[in-house]
Design a protein around this motif. Structure first.
Motif, PDB file in Angstrom:
ATOM      1  N   TYR A 143       3.680  -4.923  -1.279  1.00 36.11           N
ATOM      2  CA  TYR A 143       2.673  -3.859  -1.231  1.00 36.11           C
ATOM      3  C   TYR A 143       1.672  -3.959  -2.373  1.00 36.11           C
ATOM      4  N   ASP A 221       1.250   3.844  -4.506  1.00 36.72           N
ATOM      5  CA  ASP A 221       1.739   3.202  -3.283  1.00 36.72           C
ATOM      6  C   ASP A 221       2.028   1.722  -3.531  1.00 36.72           C
ATOM      7  N   TYR A 225       5.788   3.810  -4.467  1.00 31.38           N
ATOM      8  CA  TYR A 225       6.142   4.300  -3.136  1.00 31.38           C
ATOM      9  C   TYR A 225       6.321   3.170  -2.128  1.00 31.38           C
ATOM     10  N   GLN A 227       4.275   1.547   0.157  1.00 32.70           N
ATOM     11  CA  GLN A 227       3.782   1.764   1.510  1.00 32.70           C
ATOM     12  C   GLN A 227       2.304   1.400   1.557  1.00 32.70           C
ATOM     13  N   TRP A 228       1.815   1.075   2.741  1.00 37.63           N
ATOM     14  CA  TRP A 228       0.399   0.730   2.891  1.00 37.63           C
ATOM     15  C   TRP A 228      -0.441   1.990   2.801  1.00 37.63           C
ATOM     16  N   ALA A 231      -1.381   3.760   5.957  1.00 35.96           N
ATOM     17  CA  ALA A 231      -0.307   4.246   6.824  1.00 35.96           C
ATOM     18  C   ALA A 231      -0.285   5.771   6.867  1.00 35.96           C
TER      19      ALA A 231
END
Length: 265
Positions: A143, A221, A225, A227-228, A231
């Motif tokens: 990520y 992110d 986290y 994540q993209w 998203a």
């Protein structure tokens, strides 16, 4: 107007890069430790906040399995960049009056190279974060590949922020002072020191339109986290809406006021 500004920045790209580097050198000229101060102030702030939250308020805990200190750094480092843009970046023409008064120098470049100079510092801080985290056995995930996109979106937004508000600040001293008072409220209300997911639903919806909150969360992110950024469309789409608004506002204010700025500086 937008294409004209883009062409100006491309045509003067070498000058923009050189002015950004000069601005960094001027900032720390005369200091014995020089570039060390790029990291010293943010590092001190992070350690103070960590100590206060860890031992004083006892409200710190691991976030998504990552140390709280990493979560804190991933939010505070972008904040130092954004703080500079909220205060000085929104009144940048007063900082560079010698360029404003040059007839052939495009005013749009001032916002660009000032933002770039702060962005260089931010990139160095984030690179430092990656290295320190690796030393403690926390290695970057896939990520982190989206970090250049996040930084690019941040760069475009804050350049437009500067171009939209600097002409107004140059004309109105009261407006400039108002913007400078926003630094503290933005810091305490944008999730720099708390997790946005813990807010009530209505507060999260409102916070989705806060660009400071999105920028800090987007960097997190990448580091915490995992994540993209696209998203979570409930925060990504509002940020894009605010970005588009500031692009149009920047072009509108720049077109209407850039001829008046040299006369009032």
């Amino acid at each position: 107007m937008l294409l004209s500004v883009i062409k100006e920045n491309w045509r003067w790209r070498h000058q923009v890069w050189n002015l950004a580097k000069i601005d960094l050198v001027k900032t720390y000229r005369g200091a014995a430790l020089g570039k060390v101060w790029l990291f010293a102030k943010p590092a001190v702030y992070i350690l103070v906040f960590w100590f206060a939250l860890e031992f004083g308020l006892r409200s710190s805990s691991d976030v998504n399995g990552k140390p709280f200190l990493l979560w804190l750094a991933a939010g505070v480092f972008p904040w130092f960049f954004m703080s500079g843009m909220i205060t000085t970046g929104s009144d940048v023409y007063k900082r560079y009056t010698y360029l404003v008064n040059r007839i052939k120098f495009p005013l749009s470049l001032i916002s660009t190279f000032y933002t770039l100079s702060l962005m260089i510092v931010l990139v160095c801080m984030l690179a430092f974060t990656v290295v320190v985290a690796a030393c403690f056995g926390i290695f970057p995930s896939v990520y982190l590949l989206q970090l250049p996109l996040v930084l690019a979106l941040m760069f475009v937004f804050w350049v437009c922020w500067s171009m939209a508000l600097s002409p107004l600040s140059a004309i109105s001293r009261d407006f400039a002072n108002l913007l400078k008072t926003l630094g503290t409220p933005f810091f305490w209300l944008s999730g720099i020191l708390f997790e946005l997911d813990k807010l009530p639903h209505v507060a999260r919806v409102i916070m989705a339109f806060n660009p400071v909150a999105w920028c800090a969360e987007a960097v997190r992110d990448c580091f915490v986290y995992e994540q993209w950024v696209w998203a979570d469309y409930t925060s990504f789409l509002p940020f894009l809406a605010v970005l588009v608004f500031f692009v149009f506002l920047a072009m509108h204010n720049y077109r209407r006021l850039y001829m008046e700025v040299p006369d009032v500086i």
